[in-house]
Design an enzyme around this catalytic site. Structure first.
Site, PDB file in Angstrom:
ATOM      1  N   GLN A 147       1.184  -7.497  -2.933  1.00 46.30           N
ATOM      2  CA  GLN A 147       0.443  -6.938  -1.424  1.00 46.30           C
ATOM      3  C   GLN A 147      -0.898  -6.476  -1.783  1.00 46.30           C
ATOM      4  O   GLN A 147      -1.089  -5.434  -2.644  1.00 46.30           O
ATOM      5  CB  GLN A 147       1.301  -5.662  -1.397  1.00 46.30           C
ATOM      6  N   TYR A 195      -3.293  -4.676  -0.087  1.00 43.37           N
ATOM      7  CA  TYR A 195      -4.026  -3.629   0.752  1.00 43.37           C
ATOM      8  C   TYR A 195      -4.911  -2.835   0.327  1.00 43.37           C
ATOM      9  O   TYR A 195      -6.139  -2.759   0.586  1.00 43.37           O
ATOM     10  CB  TYR A 195      -2.619  -2.977   1.435  1.00 43.37           C
ATOM     11  N   GLU A 223       9.336  -2.017   5.618  1.00 46.10           N
ATOM     12  CA  GLU A 223       9.584  -1.474   4.344  1.00 46.10           C
ATOM     13  C   GLU A 223      10.662  -0.649   4.550  1.00 46.10           C
ATOM     14  O   GLU A 223      11.177  -0.684   3.317  1.00 46.10           O
ATOM     15  CB  GLU A 223       8.210  -0.471   3.813  1.00 46.10           C
TER      16      GLU A 223
HETATM   17  C1  FAD Z   1       2.827   2.617  -8.449  1.00 45.31           C
HETATM   18  C2  FAD Z   1       2.024   2.325  -7.415  1.00 45.31           C
HETATM   19  C3  FAD Z   1       2.120   0.987  -6.723  1.00 45.31           C
HETATM   20  C4  FAD Z   1       1.222   0.578  -5.979  1.00 45.31           C
HETATM   21  N1  FAD Z   1       1.391  -0.683  -5.457  1.00 45.31           N
HETATM   22  C5  FAD Z   1       0.547  -1.060  -4.461  1.00 45.31           C
HETATM   23  C6  FAD Z   1       0.566  -2.405  -4.107  1.00 45.31           C
HETATM   24  O1  FAD Z   1       1.377  -3.182  -4.643  1.00 45.31           O
HETATM   25  N2  FAD Z   1      -0.280  -2.791  -3.034  1.00 45.31           N
HETATM   26  C7  FAD Z   1      -1.164  -2.019  -2.560  1.00 45.31           C
HETATM   27  O2  FAD Z   1      -2.018  -2.500  -1.698  1.00 45.31           O
HETATM   28  N3  FAD Z   1      -1.395  -0.816  -3.039  1.00 45.31           N
HETATM   29  C8  FAD Z   1      -0.572  -0.023  -3.755  1.00 45.31           C
HETATM   30  N4  FAD Z   1      -0.550   1.073  -4.182  1.00 45.31           N
HETATM   31  C9  FAD Z   1      -1.609   1.944  -3.523  1.00 45.31           C
HETATM   32  C10 FAD Z   1      -1.058   2.903  -2.739  1.00 45.31           C
HETATM   33  O3  FAD Z   1      -0.463   2.355  -1.431  1.00 45.31           O
HETATM   34  C11 FAD Z   1      -2.009   3.995  -2.552  1.00 45.31           C
HETATM   35  O4  FAD Z   1      -2.233   4.589  -3.753  1.00 45.31           O
HETATM   36  C12 FAD Z   1      -1.862   5.016  -1.530  1.00 45.31           C
HETATM   37  O5  FAD Z   1      -1.917   4.503  -0.508  1.00 45.31           O
HETATM   38  C13 FAD Z   1      -2.637   6.357  -1.841  1.00 45.31           C
HETATM   39  O6  FAD Z   1      -3.910   5.883  -1.826  1.00 45.31           O
HETATM   40  P1  FAD Z   1      -5.114   6.466  -2.956  1.00 45.31           P
HETATM   41  O7  FAD Z   1      -4.583   6.249  -4.177  1.00 45.31           O
HETATM   42  O8  FAD Z   1      -6.246   5.820  -2.593  1.00 45.31           O
HETATM   43  O9  FAD Z   1      -5.043   8.050  -2.601  1.00 45.31           O
HETATM   44  P2  FAD Z   1      -6.216   8.871  -1.828  1.00 45.31           P
HETATM   45  O10 FAD Z   1      -6.021   8.301  -0.427  1.00 45.31           O
HETATM   46  O11 FAD Z   1      -7.495   8.732  -2.227  1.00 45.31           O
HETATM   47  O12 FAD Z   1      -5.310  10.222  -1.724  1.00 45.31           O
HETATM   48  C14 FAD Z   1      -5.907  11.167  -2.337  1.00 45.31           C
HETATM   49  C15 FAD Z   1      -5.286  12.507  -2.176  1.00 45.31           C
HETATM   50  O13 FAD Z   1      -5.542  13.012  -0.763  1.00 45.31           O
HETATM   51  C16 FAD Z   1      -4.655  13.147   0.236  1.00 45.31           C
HETATM   52  N5  FAD Z   1      -5.088  12.558   1.304  1.00 45.31           N
HETATM   53  C17 FAD Z   1      -5.958  11.446   1.647  1.00 45.31           C
HETATM   54  N6  FAD Z   1      -5.985  11.536   3.099  1.00 45.31           N
HETATM   55  C18 FAD Z   1      -5.490  12.589   3.546  1.00 45.31           C
HETATM   56  C19 FAD Z   1      -5.414  13.207   4.968  1.00 45.31           C
HETATM   57  N7  FAD Z   1      -5.704  12.472   6.034  1.00 45.31           N
HETATM   58  N8  FAD Z   1      -4.564  14.307   5.148  1.00 45.31           N
HETATM   59  C20 FAD Z   1      -4.119  14.963   3.949  1.00 45.31           C
HETATM   60  N9  FAD Z   1      -4.471  14.645   2.744  1.00 45.31           N
HETATM   61  C21 FAD Z   1      -4.776  13.364   2.481  1.00 45.31           C
HETATM   62  C22 FAD Z   1      -3.638  11.942  -0.404  1.00 45.31           C
HETATM   63  O14 FAD Z   1      -2.305  12.572   0.198  1.00 45.31           O
HETATM   64  C23 FAD Z   1      -3.582  12.286  -1.857  1.00 45.31           C
HETATM   65  O15 FAD Z   1      -3.057  13.335  -2.421  1.00 45.31           O
HETATM   66  C24 FAD Z   1       0.497   1.573  -5.290  1.00 45.31           C
HETATM   67  C25 FAD Z   1       0.227   2.705  -5.707  1.00 45.31           C
HETATM   68  C26 FAD Z   1       1.017   3.128  -6.779  1.00 45.31           C
HETATM   69  C27 FAD Z   1       0.830   4.727  -7.514  1.00 45.31           C
END
Ligand code: FAD
Lengths: 404, 397
Positions: free
Chosen positions: B131, B133, B251
Site C-alpha cells: 500500500q 499511501y 479495512e
Molecule cells: C507499522 C506501520 C506500518 C505501516 N504501513 C503502511 C503501509 O503499508 N502503507 C502506508 O501507506 N502507510 C503505512 N504506515 C503509515 C501510517 O499510516 C502513518 O504512520 C500514519 O498515518 C501516521 O502518519 P505519520 O507517521 O506521518 O504521523 P504524523 O501525521 O506526523 O503524526 C504525528 C503525531 O501528530 C498527531 N497528529 C497529526 N495530525 C493531527 C491532527 N489533525 N490532530 C491531532 N493530532 C494530530 C498524530 O496523531 C501523531 O501523534 C505504517 C505505519 C506503521 C507504524
C-alpha cells in the site's frame, strides 16, 4: 447471527424513548426525587395499565407480554437515559425475576398477575457483608435466617440497601436455614426465598437518605416474622443457585440502565458544546473537547455491545428455566460481570467528563449533570463495582481449571 | 437479536477446521502462529507457499463473490473462517493486503480489464500487494501527497516520481497501489490518481527501515521515472481520493474477528504465564487481566454488531464501526503492557542475542504502532467527533 434489534425491538425502544422523554423531564424528576416514595404513583399506574411495561418479559401464561430479556434491556436502557424514577427496576428486574427463576408454576400463577397489575415488589438479600468497604454482592452475603414453624416459617435478620424497600407492596426475602451450621449454611447452601407482604407484623422498614435522590434505598429488619408455607419460593433451602441467577439477571438490567445513562450524558454534553462559545467559536471545535467527546462515545458503544451480549445470554438462561432445562450459570455470571464491570466505569467516567466539559454550570444544582453523576456512583456501588466484578472474572479465569 | 450460528454454519466450521488440521502440518508446522504483526518478516517463503496451498483448497478470498474467484461466503461463514483460522494457529497471511484492500477496491472501482488482470493473481495466492499511501510529508494528512504521476503521450503510459514511506512488505510485493498527484497544480484531495504499479522495474527502489523491534517490515519506496500502463489507473485521473477513501472503508471487515482470535491466543498465553509464575495472585494484575478479558469479549460483540448492521456496504459508518479501530488499537497496546508486567523482570531477557524477541516481546513492542497506522488514535478521535457526533471539522488552511 443477527446481533441487531429486530424491527419490533426497535419499536419498543422508540416507544419507551418518546414516552420517557416526555414524562421524565428534569422538573418531573426533581419533583419526585424529594418525596419519600421517590416516584409518582399515578404515573406508575399509567405505565402499568396503558403501556404494560412491567409485564414485558413475564410469560403470557401468567398474564405477561411474553417478550424476552433483550426487550427488557432495551427498556432499561431508556429508563437509564431519562433517569425515570419508578419502582420498575426493583419490581421487574428483581422481584419478577425471582418469581420466574425460583417459583413453582402455582406460585407464578398466583404472584405474577399481581405484579403485572402494578403491585410493586423488591428483593432483599444483602446482609452485613455487603455493607463494608468493597462489600460482597453475591449469595454469600445473605445472613438473615429462617426456621420452620408449624405450617409456616419464622424469619429473622436484616437487609441493607434494599431498592425501593420502603415503598414496595411485597418483599422477596432471602434467608438461610437457621438449623444448619458450618458449610451447609454458607455460600449457596441453605438458602430459601420467601414472598412477604411488606406490611407484615415484625417488618421494620427504614428509608435511607442517599446522595443519589433518584432511587431510594431502605434498610429492612425482620423480627420473628411469620409467613405461611405458600410464601416459600421453590424448595426449602435449595434456592442458592436461583438467587445467584436472579442477582446476575438484575446485574445485566442495571448495566443496561448504566449504558443508557452514559449515552444521555454524551448527548447532552455534545449538545452543550455546540451551543457554548468561547474564544469566538463553539467549544465543540476545540480538539481537547472533541477528543473527550469521542472517548465518551467509544465508551457508550462498547458498553452497548457488552450489554446486548449479556442480554442475549440472560434471555437464554430464562428460556432454559421456562423449558426446565439446565442453565449455564457460569456463562450468565461471566456475561453479567463483563457488562457491569464495563458499564459501571463507563457511566461514571462519562458523568465526570460531562461535568468537566460543562464547566462551571456542570457543578450547579440547576443543571442535570449532577443527577447522572450521582446515579452513576450509586449504580456503580450497587451489585458490585467494576473492580468487584473484575475480581469475580479473575477468579473464573485464573483460579480454576480454565472454565472460560 | 440473537447470537447463535445456524446448523449449516456450524457444519461449515467443521469443514474449515478439518481442512486446516489436515493441511497446516508437515512442511507448514513451523509457521503455525508465526508471521503475525511484529513477526511479518519471518518465514516469508514458507508463508507464500502456504498462501498458495490455501488457494488450492479454495480458502483465499472466501468473502469475495464467486464471479471473481472467491468463495462467496456469507458474513457468518467469513466470521467462522477467520475464527477457525486463528484458532488453528494459521500464520499471518502474506496475501492480506491484496485480499483485503487491493482486491475489494478493484472490484468496486476498477475496470473489467483490471479485474481480469489482477484479481486471479490475488485469489491464487501468487501475487502480493503493498500500500503506497504515506509519504514523508503525508501521514495523518494523507491528502498532502506529493508523489507525481505524469501521462507521457508519446509512450502512452504514466510516469511516476516521488517517495513513499512506511510501506509494509514492499520488499516482497509484486504490486503497489500508489496514491499520486495527476494534476501538479492541485492541492489537498483534488487532482489525485490511484495507480496499480508493478514493483519490480528499474524506476523503483525499496529501502528497508529498521523498526524498534530490530526487524524490518516496512520500507521507503523511491519512484524515479517508474512507469505504469495507461489503463492501470483506477477510476479517472482526479478520482484518486474517492478510491483511496473507499479502500479505507474495506479495512474494517470481517477479518477483525480473526484478528480477535489472534488477540485471544496472545491473551491465553499471558494467562498461562500468570498462572505459572504467581502473577495470578497479584490483585492489581488480576484486575488488569480481567479488564483485558472483559474488553476482548466485548470487542467480539461489537464486531458482530458492526457486521450485523452493515447496510449494503454503502460505506456509511455506523457508530460501532467508527469506534472500532480506536477501541482495538488501544486495547492491544494495553495488552502488550500487561504481558510485560505479568512476565516481570523476566520480560527483559531476550530469547537470543543480538536482538531476538519472544512472541510476547515482539507483540509488546509492535503494539505501539497499532495506535499509529491506519489512522492514529488522535485522527480516529477527530473522525468520531466529526462524523459520529457532528462536531466541527478541523480547521483547514
Ligand atoms: C507499522 C506501520 C506500518 C505501516 N504501513 C503502511 C503501509 O503499508 N502503507 C502506508 O501507506 N502507510 C503505512 N504506515 C503509515 C501510517 O499510516 C502513518 O504512520 C500514519 O498515518 C501516521 O502518519 P505519520 O507517521 O506521518 O504521523 P504524523 O501525521 O506526523 O503524526 C504525528 C503525531 O501528530 C498527531 N497528529 C497529526 N495530525 C493531527 C491532527 N489533525 N490532530 C491531532 N493530532 C494530530 C498524530 O496523531 C501523531 O501523534 C505504517 C505505519 C506503521 C507504524
Amino acid at each position: 447471527m443477527e446481533f441487531v434489534f429486530t424491527d419490533e425491538q426497535n419499536m419498543i425502544r422508540d416507544t419507551a424513548e418518546s414516552f420517557l422523554q416526555e414524562v421524565s423531564t428534569s422538573a418531573a424528576i426533581r419533583d419526585v426525587m424529594v418525596t419519600d416514595r421517590g416516584y409518582d404513583p399515578a404515573l406508575w399506574q399509567t405505565v402499568c395499565s396503558d403501556l404494560y411495561w412491567q409485564a414485558i418479559h413475564t410469560p403470557e401464561d401468567y398474564g405477561g407480554m411474553g417478550l424476552g430479556y433483550v426487550e427488557l434491556v432495551a427498556m432499561q436502557e431508556q429508563m437509564g437515559r431519562y433517569l425515570f424514577c419508578s419502582p420498575y427496576y426493583a419490581s421487574v428486574c428483581m422481584a419478577i425475576n425471582a418469581v420466574l427463576v425460583a417459583g413453582t408454576a402455582e406460585q407464578k400463577q398466583r404472584l405474577l398477575p399481581q405484579f403485572c397489575a402494578g403491585k410493586t415488589a423488591t428483593l432483599a438479600f444483602a446482609g452485613e457483608a455487603a455493607a463494608g468497604y468493597g462489600g460482597r454482592w453475591d449469595v454469600a452475603t445473605v445472613d438473615a435466617t429462617f426456621e420452620a414453624k408449624g405450617d409456616g416459617y419464622l424469619l429473622n435478620g436484616h437487609y441493607e440497601f434494599v431498592i425501593d424497600g420502603a415503598s414496595a407492596d411485597y418483599l422477596i426475602l432471602a434467608a438461610r436455614d437457621a438449623a444448619t451450621k458450618g458449610a451447609a449454611s454458607q455460600g449457596h447452601h441453605g438458602i430459601s426465598l420467601f414472598v412477604a407482604d411488606a406490611n407484615s407484623p415484625g417488618i421494620k422498614r427504614e428509608l435511607l437518605p442517599t446522595m443519589d435522590q433518584t432511587r431510594k434505598w431502605a434498610r429492612i429488619s425482620v423480627t420473628d416474622v411469620v409467613v405461611p408455607n405458600s410464601a416459600l419460593l421453590g424448595a426449602q433451602s435449595q434456592s442458592g443457585d436461583a438467587l445467584a441467577m436472579v442477582l446476575d439477571l438484575a446485574t445485566v438490567a442495571l448495566a443496561a440502565e448504566q449504558m443508557g445513562g452514559a449515552q444521555q450524558l454524551l448527548d447532552m454534553t455534545v449538545a452543550y458544546t455546540k451551543e457554548r462559545n468561547q474564544f469566538g467559536r463553539a467549544i465543540a471545535g476545540f480538539q481537547a473537547i472533541k477528543h473527550k467527546a469521542a472517548d465518551m462515545m467509544l465508551r457508550v458503544e462498547v458498553a452497548r455491545s457488552g450489554v446486548y451480549y449479556a442480554a442475549c445470554v440472560a434471555e437464554e438462561a430464562l428460556q432454559a428455566i421456562q423449558a426446565g432445562t439446565a442453565v449455564d450459570l457460569v456463562a450468565l455470571q461471566e456475561a453479567a460481570s463483563v457488562a457491569k464491570a464495563y458499564c459501571s466505569d463507563a457511566f461514571f467516567k462519562n458523568a465526570g467528563e460531562a461535568i468537566q466539559i460543562h464547566g462551571g454550570v456542570g457543578f450547579t444544582w440547576e443543571y442535570d449533570v449532577h443527577l447522572y453523576f450521582k446515579r452513576a456512583k450509586a449504580s456503580e456501588q450497587y451489585l458490585g463495582t467494576g473492580a468487584w466484578h473484575r475480581e469475580r472474572l479473575a477468579a473464573l479465569l485464573l483460579d480454576g481449571e480454565g472454565v472460560l | 437479536m440473537k447470537l447463535s450460528f445456524s446448523a449449516a454454519d456450524e457444519q461449515f466450521r467443521e469443514e474449515v477446521a478439518s481442512w486446516l488440521q489436515q493441511n497446516l502440518q508437515g512442511e507448514f508446522e513451523a509457521i503455525r502462529y508465526r508471521g503475525g504483526p511484529g513477526d511479518e518478516h519471518m518465514y516469508h517463503h514458507e508463508r507464500h507457499a502456504w498462501e498458495q496451498r490455501m488457494a488450492q483448497g479454495g480458502w483465499t478470498c472466501v468473502g469475495w463473490p464467486k464471479q471473481y474467484g472467491g468463495r462467496g461466503c456469507s458474513i457468518e461463514q467469513q466470521v467462522i473462517f477467520f475464527e477457525e483460522y486463528a484458532r488453528a494457529g494459521g500464520p499471518g497471511r502474506v496475501g492480506h493486503i491484496g485480499e483485503g484492500l487491493a482486491g475489494p477496491t478493484i472490484m468496486a472501482f476498477g475496470s473489467d480489464a483490471q479485474k481480469q488482470k489482477y484479481l486471479p493473481g490475488i485469489v491464487s495466492g501468487k501475487e502480493l500487494w503493498c500500500q503506497g499511501y504515506s509519504e514523508p510529508g503525508a501521514g495523518s494528512d494523507l491528502a498532502n501527497v506529493k508523489t507525481k504521476a505524469r501521462f507521457d503521450e508519446s509512450k502512452q503510459q504514466w510516469v511516476i516520481n516521488g517517495q513513499k514511506v512506511w510501506t509494509s512488505l514492499a520488499q516482497e510485493a509484486d504490486y503497489c497501489f500508489v496514491l499520486a498527484r495527476t494534476d501538479p497544480e492541485s492541492k489537498a484531495h483534488k487532482g489525485l490518481g490511484f495507480f496499480l504499479v508493478k514493483m519490480v522495474q528499474p524506476g523503483i527502489e525499496v529501502r528497508p527501515i529498521q523498526q524498534m523491534t530490530g526487524t524490518s517490515e516496512f520500507n521507503e519506496v523511491f519512484f524515479d521515472d517508474a512507469v505504469c500502463a495507461a489503463d492501470d489507473i483506477v477510476g479517472a485521473p482526479g478520482d484518486g481520493w474517492k478510491v483511496a477513501m473507499g479502500l479505507l472503508g474495506f479495512e474494517r471487515g470481517v477479518s477483525t474477528l480473526g484478528q480477535q482470535m489472534q488477540f485471544q491466543n496472545e491473551f491465553n498465553e499471558i494467562l498461562k504465564i500468570a498462572k505459572g509464575n504467581g502473577a495470578a495472585q497479584d490483585p492489581a494484575l488480576r484486575q488488569r487481566i480481567a479488564k483485558a478479558h472483559t474488553e476482548l469479549k466485548i470487542m467480539r460483540y461489537n464486531a458482530m454488531r458492526m457486521l450485523s448492521g452493515q447496510s449494503g456496504g454503502d460505506g456509511s459508518l455506523q457508530k460501532e464501526a467508527l469506534i472500532y479501530k480506536l477501541f482495538w488499537a488501544s486495547w492491544h497496546r494495553e495488552l502488550g503492557e500487561l504481558a510485560m508486567d505479568v512476565l516481570g523482570p523476566q520480560s527483559q531477557i531476550l530469547e537470543a542475542a543480538p536482538y531476538q524477541l519472544s512472541r510476547l516481546q515482539a507483540m509488546y513492542l509492535f503494539v505501539r504502532s497499532d495506535t499509529i497506522y491506519g489512522g492514529t488514535n488522535q485522527i480516529q478521535r477527530n473522525i468520531i467527533a466529526e462524523r459520529g457526533l457532528g462536531m466541527p471539522k478541523e480547521p483547514r488552511p
